[in-house]
Enzyme design. Structure first.
Site, PDB file in Angstrom:
ATOM      1  N   LEU A  41    -131.887  28.780 -12.552  1.00 16.94           N
ATOM      2  CA  LEU A  41    -131.155  28.494 -13.778  1.00 16.94           C
ATOM      3  C   LEU A  41    -129.764  28.067 -13.348  1.00 16.94           C
ATOM      4  O   LEU A  41    -129.126  28.736 -12.534  1.00 16.94           O
ATOM      5  CB  LEU A  41    -131.105  29.746 -14.660  1.00 16.94           C
ATOM      6  CG  LEU A  41    -130.685  29.589 -16.126  1.00 16.94           C
ATOM      7  CD1 LEU A  41    -131.584  28.589 -16.853  1.00 16.94           C
ATOM      8  CD2 LEU A  41    -130.730  30.939 -16.834  1.00 16.94           C
ATOM      9  N   ASP A  42    -129.294  26.937 -13.870  1.00 16.56           N
ATOM     10  CA  ASP A  42    -128.051  26.364 -13.383  1.00 16.56           C
ATOM     11  C   ASP A  42    -126.866  27.311 -13.538  1.00 16.56           C
ATOM     12  O   ASP A  42    -126.846  28.189 -14.409  1.00 16.56           O
ATOM     13  CB  ASP A  42    -127.746  25.049 -14.121  1.00 16.56           C
ATOM     14  CG  ASP A  42    -128.717  23.939 -13.754  1.00 16.56           C
ATOM     15  OD1 ASP A  42    -129.195  23.928 -12.612  1.00 16.56           O
ATOM     16  OD2 ASP A  42    -128.998  23.093 -14.623  1.00 16.56           O
ATOM     17  N   TRP A  43    -125.862  27.098 -12.698  1.00 17.25           N
ATOM     18  CA  TRP A  43    -124.606  27.858 -12.704  1.00 17.25           C
ATOM     19  C   TRP A  43    -124.002  27.938 -14.104  1.00 17.25           C
ATOM     20  O   TRP A  43    -123.515  28.991 -14.530  1.00 17.25           O
ATOM     21  CB  TRP A  43    -123.663  27.162 -11.725  1.00 17.25           C
ATOM     22  CG  TRP A  43    -122.193  27.357 -11.891  1.00 17.25           C
ATOM     23  CD1 TRP A  43    -121.322  26.510 -12.517  1.00 17.25           C
ATOM     24  CD2 TRP A  43    -121.397  28.439 -11.384  1.00 17.25           C
ATOM     25  NE1 TRP A  43    -120.046  26.992 -12.439  1.00 17.25           N
ATOM     26  CE2 TRP A  43    -120.056  28.171 -11.747  1.00 17.25           C
ATOM     27  CE3 TRP A  43    -121.685  29.583 -10.672  1.00 17.25           C
ATOM     28  CZ2 TRP A  43    -119.010  29.023 -11.418  1.00 17.25           C
ATOM     29  CZ3 TRP A  43    -120.642  30.439 -10.341  1.00 17.25           C
ATOM     30  CH2 TRP A  43    -119.332  30.167 -10.713  1.00 17.25           C
TER      31      TRP A  43
END
Length: 207
Positions: A41-43
């Site tokens: 899951l992206d930053w």
């Protein structure tokens, strides 16, 4: 049995246990050895991240070939028309190729936790929440899809993966389950005989 951890990843946390730049990682929240993220899951995204100690389960969750459904709550800039949403439902084409059809609906603002720092919004521009489901997993796909219909993503929260969701988990919280791991597929039998050399004018496999 396999260990499965459901984690509500906060905003600006990496989906890994180490970072040479000193940013917040899973290590700051999950003191459990031997588990690894099933997918990422992206930053700058929030929400459900699954971790497990079982390789077959990890592949079953993360691999695109299993088409594991993932549902997102997405706050976008502006108010998409029904025609714009229909483009997503039919399968929009991005620079890296066509997307699979994605069920999507406009929904009222969900009862989520406040984000820190908060989302920057413009007083002169409305925003809209969408509920969108994907069964593939390209890099920053949801953000690219909403941008392609002219409505950039302001906030992105993954609420559900398959049968698991964020119910009862505040940001930074996690809970552990014990589940039956999927069976590992049998390895293909090795072929006997001499290996053929590449045909002239072609390259052999890279080492």
């Amino acid at each position: 049995m396999a260990r499965l951890i459901l984690f509500n990843k906060p905003f600006q946390v990496l989906s890994q246990f180490t970072d040479p730049r000193g940013r917040r990682t899973l290590k700051d929240f999950i003191p459990v050895p031997g588990v690894y993220p099933a997918g990422r899951l992206d930053w700058d995204s929030e929400g459900l991240l699954l971790l497990t100690d079982d390789g077959a389960l990890q592949a079953h969750i993360a691999s695109p070939r299993f088409h594991q459904a993932k549902t997102y709550l997405v706050q976008v800039e502006g108010e998409p028309s029904e025609d714009a949403l229909q483009r997503l439902r039919q399968g929009i084409t991005l620079k890296d190729g066509p997307c699979r059809p994605a069920p999507v609906e406009a929904v009222p603002p969900p009862a989520l936790w406040p984000r820190h720092p908060p989302v920057r919004t413009r007083l002169t521009v409305a925003d809209q929440w969408l509920e969108l489901t994907l069964d593939e997993g390209r890099n920053r796909q949801v953000r690219r899809m909403t941008a392609a219909i002219g409505h950039p993503t302001l906030r992105l929260v993954r609420w559900r993966i398959g049968d698991w969701d964020l119910s009862g988990l505040a940001p930074g919280e996690w809970r552990e389950l014990q589940i039956h791991a999927p069976k590992k597929p049998p390895r293909p039998a090795a072929r006997r005989g001499r290996r053929r050399a590449p045909a002239r004018g072609t390259r052999g496999p890279r080492g």
